[in-house]
Design an enzyme around this catalytic site. Structure first.
Site, PDB file in Angstrom:
ATOM      1  N   SER A  33     -32.775   1.366  34.358  1.00  0.00           N
ATOM      2  CA  SER A  33     -33.701   1.132  33.256  1.00  0.00           C
ATOM      3  C   SER A  33     -32.902   0.871  31.985  1.00  0.00           C
ATOM      4  CB  SER A  33     -34.579   2.363  33.065  1.00  0.00           C
ATOM      5  OG  SER A  33     -35.467   2.150  31.982  1.00  0.00           O
TER       6      SER A  33
ATOM      7  N   LYS B  37     -34.515  -3.109  34.997  1.00  0.00           N
ATOM      8  CA  LYS B  37     -35.833  -2.906  34.354  1.00  0.00           C
ATOM      9  C   LYS B  37     -35.609  -2.911  32.846  1.00  0.00           C
ATOM     10  CE  LYS B  37     -38.443   1.299  33.671  1.00  0.00           C
ATOM     11  NZ  LYS B  37     -39.177   2.411  34.269  1.00  0.00           N
ATOM     12  N   LEU B  38     -36.352  -3.757  32.163  1.00  0.00           N
ATOM     13  CA  LEU B  38     -36.217  -3.828  30.702  1.00  0.00           C
ATOM     14  C   LEU B  38     -37.423  -3.172  30.039  1.00  0.00           C
ATOM     15  CD1 LEU B  38     -35.122  -7.567  30.184  1.00  0.00           C
ATOM     16  CD2 LEU B  38     -33.651  -5.544  30.422  1.00  0.00           C
ATOM     17  N   LYS B  39     -37.157  -2.326  29.085  1.00  0.00           N
ATOM     18  CA  LYS B  39     -38.238  -1.812  28.254  1.00  0.00           C
ATOM     19  C   LYS B  39     -38.679  -2.946  27.322  1.00  0.00           C
ATOM     20  CE  LYS B  39     -38.346   2.403  29.622  1.00  0.00           C
ATOM     21  NZ  LYS B  39     -39.551   3.028  30.164  1.00  0.00           N
TER      22      LYS B  39
ATOM     23  N   ASP C  61     -41.108  -2.835  31.572  1.00  0.00           N
ATOM     24  CA  ASP C  61     -41.912  -1.619  31.408  1.00  0.00           C
ATOM     25  C   ASP C  61     -42.378  -1.561  29.960  1.00  0.00           C
ATOM     26  OD1 ASP C  61     -41.310   1.967  31.947  1.00  0.00           O
ATOM     27  OD2 ASP C  61     -43.101   0.820  31.383  1.00  0.00           O
TER      28      ASP C  61
ATOM     29  N   ASN D 172     -44.705   0.731  28.794  1.00  0.00           N
ATOM     30  CA  ASN D 172     -45.134   2.064  28.369  1.00  0.00           C
ATOM     31  C   ASN D 172     -46.370   2.008  27.468  1.00  0.00           C
ATOM     32  OD1 ASN D 172     -41.777   2.648  28.491  1.00  0.00           O
ATOM     33  ND2 ASN D 172     -43.133   4.122  29.494  1.00  0.00           N
TER      34      ASN D 172
ATOM     35  N   GLU E  66     -44.858  -3.180  34.252  1.00  0.00           N
ATOM     36  CA  GLU E  66     -45.240  -1.774  34.383  1.00  0.00           C
ATOM     37  C   GLU E  66     -46.037  -1.303  33.171  1.00  0.00           C
ATOM     38  OE1 GLU E  66     -41.783   0.677  34.992  1.00  0.00           O
ATOM     39  OE2 GLU E  66     -42.954   2.514  35.168  1.00  0.00           O
TER      40      GLU E  66
ATOM     41  N   ASP F  95     -47.722   3.447  35.964  1.00  0.00           N
ATOM     42  CA  ASP F  95     -46.865   4.639  35.843  1.00  0.00           C
ATOM     43  C   ASP F  95     -47.710   5.750  35.217  1.00  0.00           C
ATOM     44  OD1 ASP F  95     -43.830   5.273  33.804  1.00  0.00           O
ATOM     45  OD2 ASP F  95     -45.113   6.619  34.942  1.00  0.00           O
TER      46      ASP F  95
ATOM     47  N   LYS G 212     -43.674   9.351  40.209  1.00  0.00           N
ATOM     48  CA  LYS G 212     -42.848  10.364  39.561  1.00  0.00           C
ATOM     49  C   LYS G 212     -43.446  11.716  39.904  1.00  0.00           C
ATOM     50  CE  LYS G 212     -41.681   7.695  35.394  1.00  0.00           C
ATOM     51  NZ  LYS G 212     -41.962   7.588  33.936  1.00  0.00           N
TER      52      LYS G 212
ATOM     53  N   GLY H 256     -38.148   7.452  37.031  1.00  0.00           N
ATOM     54  CA  GLY H 256     -37.197   8.451  36.540  1.00  0.00           C
ATOM     55  C   GLY H 256     -37.581   8.949  35.164  1.00  0.00           C
TER      56      GLY H 256
HETATM   57  O1  NPG Z   1     -33.678   6.148  34.721  1.00  0.00           O
HETATM   58  C1  NPG Z   1     -34.405   7.040  34.269  1.00  0.00           C
HETATM   59  O2  NPG Z   1     -34.412   8.213  34.647  1.00  0.00           O
HETATM   60  C2  NPG Z   1     -35.373   6.648  33.173  1.00  0.00           C
HETATM   61  C3  NPG Z   1     -36.276   5.560  33.662  1.00  0.00           C
HETATM   62  C4  NPG Z   1     -37.284   5.238  32.599  1.00  0.00           C
HETATM   63  O3  NPG Z   1     -37.247   4.187  32.010  1.00  0.00           O
HETATM   64  N1  NPG Z   1     -38.164   6.206  32.328  1.00  0.00           N
HETATM   65  C5  NPG Z   1     -39.146   5.968  31.285  1.00  0.00           C
HETATM   66  C6  NPG Z   1     -40.418   5.479  31.887  1.00  0.00           C
HETATM   67  O4  NPG Z   1     -41.303   5.096  31.128  1.00  0.00           O
HETATM   68  O5  NPG Z   1     -40.507   5.429  33.116  1.00  0.00           O
HETATM   69  C7  NPG Z   1     -39.268   7.192  30.453  1.00  0.00           C
HETATM   70  C8  NPG Z   1     -38.161   7.567  29.762  1.00  0.00           C
HETATM   71  C9  NPG Z   1     -38.187   8.688  28.949  1.00  0.00           C
HETATM   72  C10 NPG Z   1     -39.321   9.453  28.883  1.00  0.00           C
HETATM   73  C11 NPG Z   1     -40.436   9.095  29.603  1.00  0.00           C
HETATM   74  C12 NPG Z   1     -40.400   7.951  30.418  1.00  0.00           C
END
Ligand code: NPG
Length: 368
Positions: free
Chosen positions: A135, A161-163, A189, A191, A214, A239, A263, A291
């Site tokens: 990520s 995976k790109l935020k 992703d 979010n 995502e 997610d 998760k 994750g």
């Molecule tokens: O590689 C990892 O553990 C992080 C993967 C990731 O991007 N997690 C994000 C998500 O939205 O899934 C996240 C990060 C921090 C807190 C909540 C969610």
């Protein structure tokens, strides 16, 4: 097993680089580790709640509080029980799924260590190693992003995976797709950062052959994800919305999601995560392991989960070095784009207690 005590260990670990998402920017991971003391031995569990309630309504202080005041006393008063009964023993408490998941994982660790059974064996793993994605946070600029992504590609990650968020989406995706070529898996992703007004932006991502997009919209808005899935080519993955097996089935049957990020903490535990996996598999829905910047404690359990048959896409099960210069357990190291599933009893990893003490950011709370 008989539960004698629950220890709440709060630690803070610096991240090797800042991690920015559409809801915030982290430079350290503050987290709650649970150790349970039982008549059959100790177990460790990692609570994935963040320091602030930005990803979900849970956060470290609240998890510690609900365990100390509600969840812990319920288990301590329960007399002999087994790990599979933990969720029912805690079901009178509404929500707090990440806190419940950490307790269940710690008790399952204790139980399986005594039985000499690994998490992978217990869950039904069919692989001895899992394919890993990585990520990538929101970067200050495109060159910085490409430099970070190049490093991960060189390390052998099988998926990027790109935020993304409004204003940081099409340009970074185009630049990364250009850098990595057409073959390597690429997904985004959001979010929950977009709305229906952003349809043109989200549709424009169709040209990049993404594996999935995502959680573009807020978690409660299943209908908008159904709407979007009918408007774009890129598969929609959920997610934050997927908080239980029943919710997963509802979202799938309504056409809101064609790929699910699982998760364990978000759904209330690894046993529920296995049930989500089974429900998705029955419906032909591929899943991957999400994750939450876990240390080796949670990472070990995630890798075991990701070895189940329905986990057919690379997960956010990166090596320890993606986030931490030093891990709480023996480090997870990428080999040919994979992590090996631990074979030792329980999680199969050993917590370095001296680091738990060194990284402590609050005094240990023990509930008896
Ligand atoms: O590689 C990892 O553990 C992080 C993967 C990731 O991007 N997690 C994000 C998500 O939205 O899934 C996240 C990060 C921090 C807190 C909540 C969610």
């Amino acid at each position: 097993m008989l539960l004698h005590a629950i220890e709440l260990h709060r630690i803070a670990i610096p991240l090797v680089r800042p991690f920015e998402t559409s809801f915030g920017r982290e430079t350290e991971r503050e987290l709650l580790l649970i150790r349970v003391r039982t008549d059959i031995g100790d177990g460790w569990g990692e609570c994935v709640a963040m320091a602030a309630p930005l990803y979900s309504s849970e956060y470290v202080d609240a998890a510690a509080h609900v365990i100390e005041r509600h969840l812990g006393p319920a288990l301590l008063a329960a007399g002999p029980f087994t790990a599979v009964t933990v969720s029912s023993l805690l079901s009178h408490v509404v929500g707090h799924r990440m806190a419940k998941a950490a307790l269940e994982a710690a008790l399952l660790d204790a139980e399986l260590r005594q039985w000499g059974v690994s998490f992978g064996e217990y869950f039904g793993a069919v692989r001895d190693r899992v394919e890993c994605g990585v990520s990538v946070g929101i970067s200050p600029d495109i060159p910085t992003l490409l430099d970070e992504v190049s490093g991960y590609v060189a390390e052998g990650y099988r998926r990027i995976k790109l935020k993304v968020k409004p204003g940081w989406d099409r340009e970074p995706v185009a630049a990364v797709r250009d850098l990595i070529g057409a073959e390597l898996g690429l997904q985004v992703d959001a979010n929950t950062a977009y709305s229906r007004d952003d349809l043109d932006t989200l549709k424009a991502l169709d040209e990049f052959g993404l594996l999935l997009i995502e959680q573009p919209f807020v978690e409660e808005d299943i209908a908008s994800h159904v709407w979007l899935a009918s408007k774009i080519q890129t598969p929609v993955c959920l997610d934050e919305s997927i908080t239980s097996t029943d919710v997963a089935i509802d979202a799938i049957e309504r056409g809101a999601t064609s790929i699910v990020n699982i998760k364990a903490g978000r759904v209330g535990g690894y046993l529920e995560a296995v049930r989500v996996h089974d429900a998705c598999r029955e419906r032909g829905i591929p899943v991957w392991c999400g994750g939450m910047l876990e240390t080796g404690v949670g990472r070990a359990a995630n890798v075991a989960l990701a070895a189940l048959p329905g986990f057919t896409l690379p997960g956010d099960t990166s090596g320890s070095s993606r986030y931490y210069a030093e891990d709480l357990t023996e480090p997870f190291e990428l080999v040919d784009g994979h992590l090996v599933v631990p074979t030792g009893a329980g999680t199969g990893v050993t917590v370095r207690e001296e680091l738990v003490a060194d990284w402590a950011c609050a005094s240990v709370v023990t509930i008896r």
